[in-house]
Design a protein around this motif. Structure first.
Motif, PDB file in Angstrom:
ATOM      1  N   ARG A  11       0.825  -1.210   0.000  1.00  0.00           N
ATOM      2  CA  ARG A  11       0.000   0.000   0.000  1.00  0.00           C
ATOM      3  C   ARG A  11       0.859   1.261   0.000  1.00  0.00           C
ATOM      4  NH1 ARG A  11      -2.971  -2.655   4.134  1.00  0.00           N
ATOM      5  NH2 ARG A  11      -2.089  -1.160   5.629  1.00  0.00           N
ATOM      6  N   ASP A  12       1.939   1.238   0.768  1.00  0.00           N
ATOM      7  CA  ASP A  12       2.795   2.425   0.846  1.00  0.00           C
ATOM      8  C   ASP A  12       3.500   2.681  -0.487  1.00  0.00           C
ATOM      9  OD1 ASP A  12       2.055   2.752   3.460  1.00  0.00           O
ATOM     10  OD2 ASP A  12       3.733   1.580   4.245  1.00  0.00           O
ATOM     11  N   ALA A  15       1.006   4.160  -2.909  1.00  0.00           N
ATOM     12  CA  ALA A  15       0.722   5.559  -2.601  1.00  0.00           C
ATOM     13  C   ALA A  15       1.842   6.479  -3.087  1.00  0.00           C
ATOM     14  CB  ALA A  15       0.502   5.722  -1.099  1.00  0.00           C
ATOM     15  N   THR A 338      -1.321  16.047   7.700  1.00  0.00           N
ATOM     16  CA  THR A 338      -2.158  14.845   7.709  1.00  0.00           C
ATOM     17  C   THR A 338      -1.328  13.639   8.119  1.00  0.00           C
ATOM     18  OG1 THR A 338      -1.721  14.336   5.375  1.00  0.00           O
ATOM     19  CG2 THR A 338      -3.587  15.788   5.865  1.00  0.00           C
ATOM     20  N   LYS A 339      -2.016  12.634   8.580  1.00  0.00           N
ATOM     21  CA  LYS A 339      -1.343  11.386   8.947  1.00  0.00           C
ATOM     22  C   LYS A 339      -0.785  10.673   7.717  1.00  0.00           C
ATOM     23  CE  LYS A 339      -4.304  10.585  12.985  1.00  0.00           C
ATOM     24  NZ  LYS A 339      -5.290   9.672  13.625  1.00  0.00           N
ATOM     25  N   GLU A 340      -1.509  10.731   6.602  1.00  0.00           N
ATOM     26  CA  GLU A 340      -1.044  10.065   5.392  1.00  0.00           C
ATOM     27  C   GLU A 340       0.239  10.696   4.870  1.00  0.00           C
ATOM     28  OE1 GLU A 340      -2.206   7.389   4.318  1.00  0.00           O
ATOM     29  OE2 GLU A 340      -1.141   7.190   2.401  1.00  0.00           O
ATOM     30  N   GLU A 341       0.346  12.012   4.983  1.00  0.00           N
ATOM     31  CA  GLU A 341       1.563  12.703   4.539  1.00  0.00           C
ATOM     32  C   GLU A 341       2.769  12.266   5.364  1.00  0.00           C
ATOM     33  OE1 GLU A 341       3.213  17.295   3.924  1.00  0.00           O
ATOM     34  OE2 GLU A 341       1.347  16.891   5.019  1.00  0.00           O
ATOM     35  N   ARG A 343       3.013   9.470   7.070  1.00  0.00           N
ATOM     36  CA  ARG A 343       3.239   8.044   6.831  1.00  0.00           C
ATOM     37  C   ARG A 343       4.101   7.815   5.586  1.00  0.00           C
ATOM     38  NH1 ARG A 343       0.170   3.279   7.842  1.00  0.00           N
ATOM     39  NH2 ARG A 343       0.689   1.653   6.356  1.00  0.00           N
TER      40      ARG A 343
END
Length: 381
Positions: A11-12, A15, A338-341, A343
């Motif tokens: 997934r990473d 992304a 953001t958490k996604e940024e 991550r």
């Protein structure tokens, strides 16, 4: 057959590739995978997101589960139909056992009935052998007498109640009276709860490392720990597993909750990629590493756990130093919205910079990936 990459790693990588900041060939090289592999991952991700027609992996699994469930429902339908009227009577739980006997008389297996209705076979057969044991009968009489005594004198605790029961002719020990009073909620009117004192949890493993963070070969000593960092959307936690032989992060997991599953996910990722045998996994005394789930994962895969002392940072200094490196190079460089940024930034730094670009003097000025390739004969060949 090559080991499958962890789902979290895939997934990473997807992304990072979708951000379009670099060609697919360069991204595949940075993360140590082939370009065709990355293209396949992107294709499956597009199908899953609805951007491309096709049957997703989740849909295939769902169809398989639906077939199993349909077959199971056909077997359970008769039991549930017969049980509906029985449970409508609102009988106590143990009085539901006669239903198992009624269904068994109609040639419905006891094991199936117990599973559907939420009983265990052992409990049912024990009840059938002795529906009302003498012990239960005596406990009921003791409890009725204790309720009468407490109703007359609410300030009496279980010790005074035990004395009164002895005067009334009941033969019961103080511990038995305390158990019955606790089950029924009989407490003295003057009882006060003791203040809770927080103490560190007991270790579930001995310290097998003794601050000697060296290993003669790969997969002999792993270190693990958990760190956190704030974003505008809340905290993000990362659990990493490091091989001290090459200083490579062999497994990691990132989540917005610091639970035992976070530590287990990081360890499962490391096990899936490295297939260790009798590896020592050293950690601190955090509740995540003392959890039953984490300890079971260690023993199930033949790994040996190790734990340092309380409030002794030096017992995990090698892992703390890596987290300090992550803090300096990624976490503290800016404010993360953001958490996604955050991550993706941590994943990119681990896989692209730390593993493949950052040379270490302790590894003869090699990167962790270069050091493993040059020092492992099968991989070098």
């Amino acid at each position: 057959m090559p080991k499958p990459y962890p789902e979290e790693f895939r997934r990473d990588v997807i992304a990072v590739a979708r951000k379009g900041q670099a060609p697919l060939k360069q991204i595949a090289k940075d993360f140590g995978i082939s370009e065709s592999c990355l293209a396949g991952w992107l294709k499956k991700a597009d199908i899953t997101d609805g951007n491309r027609p096709g049957l997703t992996t989740a849909e295939t699994e769902e169809l398989r589960e639906l077939r199993k469930r349909t077959k199971l429902l056909q077997q359970e339908n008769e039991i549930l139909r017969r049980a509906a009227a029985f449970f409508a009577r609102e009988l106590p739980p143990k009085m539901s056992y006669p239903l198992v006997l009624d269904l068994a008389a109609d040639r419905i297996p006891v094991a199936v009935t117990c599973r559907v209705l939420g009983f265990s076979k052992q409990a049912f057969y024990k009840w059938m052998k002795d529906p009302v044991s003498p012990r239960d009968w005596d406990d009921a009489h003791l409890l009725n007498a204790a309720l009468d005594i407490h109703a007359d004198d609410p300030e009496f605790g279980y010790r005074f109640i035990a004395d009164e029961l002895a005067d009334l002719g009941f033969e019961a020990g103080e511990n038995r009276v305390q158990r019955l009073c606790s089950l029924q909620g009989i407490y003295s009117a003057f009882a006060r709860r003791r203040a809770l004192i927080s103490r560190p949890g007991p270790p579930v493993h001995d310290d097998l490392v003794q601050r000697d963070f060296t290993a003669p070969g790969p997969n002999q000593l792993w270190l693990t720990d958990i760190s956190e960092h704030r974003t505008d959307q809340g905290k993000l936690y990362i659990c990493a597993v490091k091989d001290v032989w090459s200083n490579r992060i062999v497994g990691y997991s990132i989540d917005d909750r610091m639970t035992a599953e976070l530590a287990c996910a990081a360890l499962r990722n490391a096990i899936g990629l490295r297939s260790p045998t009798a590896t020592i996994v050293h950690s601190d005394r955090g509740s995540q590493f003392r959890s039953r789930k984490f300890v079971h994962l260690l023993s199930h895969n033949g790994l040996r756990g190790s734990m340092g002392r309380v409030a002794a940072c030096a017992d995990s200094s090698a892992m703390e130093s890596w987290f300090a490196l992550l803090q300096h190079n990624v976490l503290d460089r800016k404010r993360w919205a953001t958490k996604e940024e955050l991550r993706l930034a941590m994943v990119s730094w681990i896989e692209r910079t730390y593993h493949r670009r950052r040379r270490q003097r302790g590894l003869s000025r090699l990167t962790p990936v270069e050091y493993e390739i040059l020092n492992q004969a099968p991989l070098a060949a």
